[in-house]
Design a protein around this motif. Structure first.
Motif, PDB file in Angstrom:
ATOM      1  N   ARG A 156     -13.928  -2.952   3.623  1.00  0.00           N
ATOM      2  CA  ARG A 156     -12.757  -2.864   2.940  1.00  0.00           C
ATOM      3  C   ARG A 156     -11.438  -2.833   3.725  1.00  0.00           C
ATOM      4  NH1 ARG A 156     -11.019  -3.546  -2.172  1.00  0.00           N
ATOM      5  NH2 ARG A 156     -13.242  -3.844  -2.932  1.00  0.00           N
ATOM      6  N   ASP A 157     -10.261  -3.511   3.788  1.00  0.00           N
ATOM      7  CA  ASP A 157      -9.111  -2.802   4.441  1.00  0.00           C
ATOM      8  C   ASP A 157      -8.493  -1.801   3.814  1.00  0.00           C
ATOM      9  OD1 ASP A 157      -6.640  -2.618   5.716  1.00  0.00           O
ATOM     10  OD2 ASP A 157      -6.452  -4.847   5.996  1.00  0.00           O
ATOM     11  N   VAL A 158      -8.483  -0.613   4.723  1.00  0.00           N
ATOM     12  CA  VAL A 158      -7.905   0.674   3.979  1.00  0.00           C
ATOM     13  C   VAL A 158      -6.842   0.842   4.777  1.00  0.00           C
ATOM     14  CG1 VAL A 158     -10.112   1.406   3.280  1.00  0.00           C
ATOM     15  CG2 VAL A 158      -9.444   1.963   5.399  1.00  0.00           C
ATOM     16  N   THR A 159      -5.891   0.115   5.555  1.00  0.00           N
ATOM     17  CA  THR A 159      -4.850   0.402   6.245  1.00  0.00           C
ATOM     18  C   THR A 159      -3.795   1.075   5.458  1.00  0.00           C
ATOM     19  OG1 THR A 159      -5.334  -1.603   7.809  1.00  0.00           O
ATOM     20  CG2 THR A 159      -3.049  -0.507   7.951  1.00  0.00           C
ATOM     21  N   SER A 160      -3.455   0.635   4.271  1.00  0.00           N
ATOM     22  CA  SER A 160      -2.398   0.960   3.417  1.00  0.00           C
ATOM     23  C   SER A 160      -2.849   2.144   2.618  1.00  0.00           C
ATOM     24  CB  SER A 160      -1.887  -0.181   2.711  1.00  0.00           C
ATOM     25  OG  SER A 160      -2.910  -0.576   1.613  1.00  0.00           O
ATOM     26  N   THR A 161      -4.095   2.546   2.634  1.00  0.00           N
ATOM     27  CA  THR A 161      -4.468   3.694   1.767  1.00  0.00           C
ATOM     28  C   THR A 161      -4.807   5.132   2.372  1.00  0.00           C
ATOM     29  OG1 THR A 161      -6.853   2.884   1.836  1.00  0.00           O
ATOM     30  CG2 THR A 161      -5.447   2.181  -0.111  1.00  0.00           C
ATOM     31  N   GLY A 162      -5.082   4.662   3.875  1.00  0.00           N
ATOM     32  CA  GLY A 162      -5.451   5.810   4.639  1.00  0.00           C
ATOM     33  C   GLY A 162      -4.001   6.894   4.839  1.00  0.00           C
ATOM     34  N   ALA A 163      -4.511   8.057   5.464  1.00  0.00           N
ATOM     35  CA  ALA A 163      -3.291   8.983   5.917  1.00  0.00           C
ATOM     36  C   ALA A 163      -3.412   8.831   7.198  1.00  0.00           C
ATOM     37  CB  ALA A 163      -3.714  10.387   5.124  1.00  0.00           C
ATOM     38  N   TRP A 164      -2.302   8.474   8.042  1.00  0.00           N
ATOM     39  CA  TRP A 164      -2.087   8.238   9.266  1.00  0.00           C
ATOM     40  C   TRP A 164      -1.352   9.490   9.710  1.00  0.00           C
ATOM     41  CZ3 TRP A 164      -4.147   4.105  11.880  1.00  0.00           C
ATOM     42  CH2 TRP A 164      -4.404   3.028  11.044  1.00  0.00           C
ATOM     43  N   SER A 165      -1.880   9.764  11.172  1.00  0.00           N
ATOM     44  CA  SER A 165      -0.996  10.804  11.884  1.00  0.00           C
ATOM     45  C   SER A 165      -1.265  10.704  13.312  1.00  0.00           C
ATOM     46  CB  SER A 165      -1.792  12.250  11.393  1.00  0.00           C
ATOM     47  OG  SER A 165      -3.201  12.187  11.862  1.00  0.00           O
ATOM     48  N   SER A 166      -0.382  11.364  14.042  1.00  0.00           N
ATOM     49  CA  SER A 166      -0.224  11.370  15.366  1.00  0.00           C
ATOM     50  C   SER A 166      -0.515  12.758  16.150  1.00  0.00           C
ATOM     51  CB  SER A 166       0.924  10.641  16.161  1.00  0.00           C
ATOM     52  OG  SER A 166       1.206  10.959  17.374  1.00  0.00           O
ATOM     53  N   SER A 167      -1.320  12.689  17.210  1.00  0.00           N
ATOM     54  CA  SER A 167      -1.330  14.176  17.833  1.00  0.00           C
ATOM     55  C   SER A 167      -0.129  14.550  18.672  1.00  0.00           C
ATOM     56  CB  SER A 167      -2.633  14.209  18.753  1.00  0.00           C
ATOM     57  OG  SER A 167      -2.471  13.338  19.845  1.00  0.00           O
ATOM     58  N   ALA A 168       0.535  13.633  18.914  1.00  0.00           N
ATOM     59  CA  ALA A 168       1.899  13.938  19.748  1.00  0.00           C
ATOM     60  C   ALA A 168       2.963  13.069  19.433  1.00  0.00           C
ATOM     61  CB  ALA A 168       1.455  13.738  21.481  1.00  0.00           C
ATOM     62  N   PRO A 169       3.652  13.458  18.245  1.00  0.00           N
ATOM     63  CA  PRO A 169       4.934  12.538  17.832  1.00  0.00           C
ATOM     64  C   PRO A 169       5.821  12.377  18.906  1.00  0.00           C
ATOM     65  CG  PRO A 169       4.202  14.034  16.064  1.00  0.00           C
ATOM     66  CD  PRO A 169       3.456  14.442  17.429  1.00  0.00           C
ATOM     67  N   ALA A 170       6.014  13.358  19.909  1.00  0.00           N
ATOM     68  CA  ALA A 170       6.850  13.122  20.847  1.00  0.00           C
ATOM     69  C   ALA A 170       6.548  11.878  21.787  1.00  0.00           C
ATOM     70  CB  ALA A 170       7.088  14.473  21.826  1.00  0.00           C
ATOM     71  N   ILE A 171       5.195  11.693  21.798  1.00  0.00           N
ATOM     72  CA  ILE A 171       4.786  10.406  22.567  1.00  0.00           C
ATOM     73  C   ILE A 171       4.834   9.114  21.850  1.00  0.00           C
ATOM     74  CG2 ILE A 171       2.865   9.471  24.050  1.00  0.00           C
ATOM     75  CD1 ILE A 171       2.575  12.597  24.877  1.00  0.00           C
ATOM     76  N   ALA A 172       4.119   9.326  20.674  1.00  0.00           N
ATOM     77  CA  ALA A 172       4.147   8.137  19.727  1.00  0.00           C
ATOM     78  C   ALA A 172       3.862   8.493  18.382  1.00  0.00           C
ATOM     79  CB  ALA A 172       2.690   7.575  20.240  1.00  0.00           C
ATOM     80  N   THR A 173       4.789   7.859  17.525  1.00  0.00           N
ATOM     81  CA  THR A 173       4.633   8.048  16.048  1.00  0.00           C
ATOM     82  C   THR A 173       3.621   7.171  15.199  1.00  0.00           C
ATOM     83  OG1 THR A 173       6.846   6.826  15.760  1.00  0.00           O
ATOM     84  CG2 THR A 173       7.007   9.201  16.366  1.00  0.00           C
ATOM     85  N   VAL A 174       3.404   7.305  14.094  1.00  0.00           N
ATOM     86  CA  VAL A 174       3.004   6.403  13.351  1.00  0.00           C
ATOM     87  C   VAL A 174       3.221   6.484  11.702  1.00  0.00           C
ATOM     88  CG1 VAL A 174       0.617   7.981  13.184  1.00  0.00           C
ATOM     89  CG2 VAL A 174       0.559   5.347  12.708  1.00  0.00           C
ATOM     90  N   ASN A 175       3.787   5.572  11.177  1.00  0.00           N
ATOM     91  CA  ASN A 175       4.001   5.722   9.993  1.00  0.00           C
ATOM     92  C   ASN A 175       3.038   5.296   8.886  1.00  0.00           C
ATOM     93  OD1 ASN A 175       3.796   2.876   9.601  1.00  0.00           O
ATOM     94  ND2 ASN A 175       5.721   2.182   9.677  1.00  0.00           N
ATOM     95  N   ALA A 176       3.230   5.624   7.757  1.00  0.00           N
ATOM     96  CA  ALA A 176       2.258   5.361   6.489  1.00  0.00           C
ATOM     97  C   ALA A 176       1.372   4.101   6.310  1.00  0.00           C
ATOM     98  CB  ALA A 176       3.084   5.664   5.132  1.00  0.00           C
ATOM     99  N   SER A 177       2.082   3.068   7.042  1.00  0.00           N
ATOM    100  CA  SER A 177       1.489   1.908   6.987  1.00  0.00           C
ATOM    101  C   SER A 177       0.463   1.691   8.285  1.00  0.00           C
ATOM    102  CB  SER A 177       2.253   0.567   6.775  1.00  0.00           C
ATOM    103  OG  SER A 177       3.302   0.584   7.726  1.00  0.00           O
TER     104      SER A 177
END
Length: 206
Positions: A156-177
């Motif tokens: 099952r595609d869970v891209t839109s249901t998962g909780a996303w995070s980045s260990s270093a937002p100063a380098i790369a961010t990731v949004n809710a999708s």
């Protein structure tokens, strides 16, 4: 010969008539599409899932219409949904969850959005992130995808249901999708958590 003044008057009258009919001018507040999330949700009997309805407007902006939408389930013996978009699993199977809003304040027409909700006892065993180890340039983006493998051997595609995070937002961010944006050169670990399962991959920003 028709006078220029009469021509102008007739033109204005025609435009006003078209506007009144709604066929010429489109208000910036007119809803053109509805997105219902999470997409392709998975729920156990007796559990609940909050759905969100997001409207895309004629001017390109988006608006949360969860509280004002009319919600429905195509099969209430499988899952019900409240007026606020909260679904409750009832029995095993699949149903279509839909949200409907008026196209605009003066229109009788409706704009609908929908997604599938599956009620199942299956549990998530693993989550796989793709692409693995992506390389992103500063200022560029990379869409990540998350696919769960369930205990019944389905995926099952869970891209839109998962909780996303980045260990270093100063380098790369990731949004809710799951959309990653490169911010500065370096490496960050992007993770997605679905239930108790977390999957991660390093993202290199150049």
């Amino acid at each position: 010969m028709r006078s220029p003044r009469l021509t102008v008057v007739l033109t204005i009258a025609a435009l006003l008539l078209l506007a009144a009919c709604g066929d010429f001018f489109v208000s910036n507040d007119t809803v053109t599409a509805i997105a219902v999330t999470p997409a392709n949700g998975l729920l156990k009997p007796g559990a609940t899932q909050q759905f969100t309805a997001t409207a895309t407007l004629a001017n390109g902006n988006t608006k949360d219409v969860t509280s004002s939408a009319t919600w429905s389930s195509s099969n209430t013996s499988i899952a019900t949904i409240s007026n606020s978009g909260l679904a409750t699993g009832v029995a095993l199977g699949s149903t279509t969850i839909a949200a409907s809003v008026p196209a605009n304040a003066t229109s009788n027409s409706k704009v609908n959005g929908q997604t599938t909700l599956t009620v199942s006892n299956a549990t998530i065993l693993t989550v796989t992130l793709t692409p693995a180890n992506p390389v992103v340039r500063v200022g560029s983006t990379q869409q990540m995808s998350a696919v769960a493998t369930l205990s019944d051997n389905s995926t099952r595609d869970v891209t839109s249901t998962g909780a996303w995070s980045s260990s270093a937002p100063a380098i790369a961010t990731v949004n809710a999708s799951g959309l990653v944006t490169g911010v500065a050169a370096g490496t960050a670990v992007v993770s997605v958590t679905v239930g108790t399962i977390t999957a991660s991959t390093p993202v290199t920003v150049q």
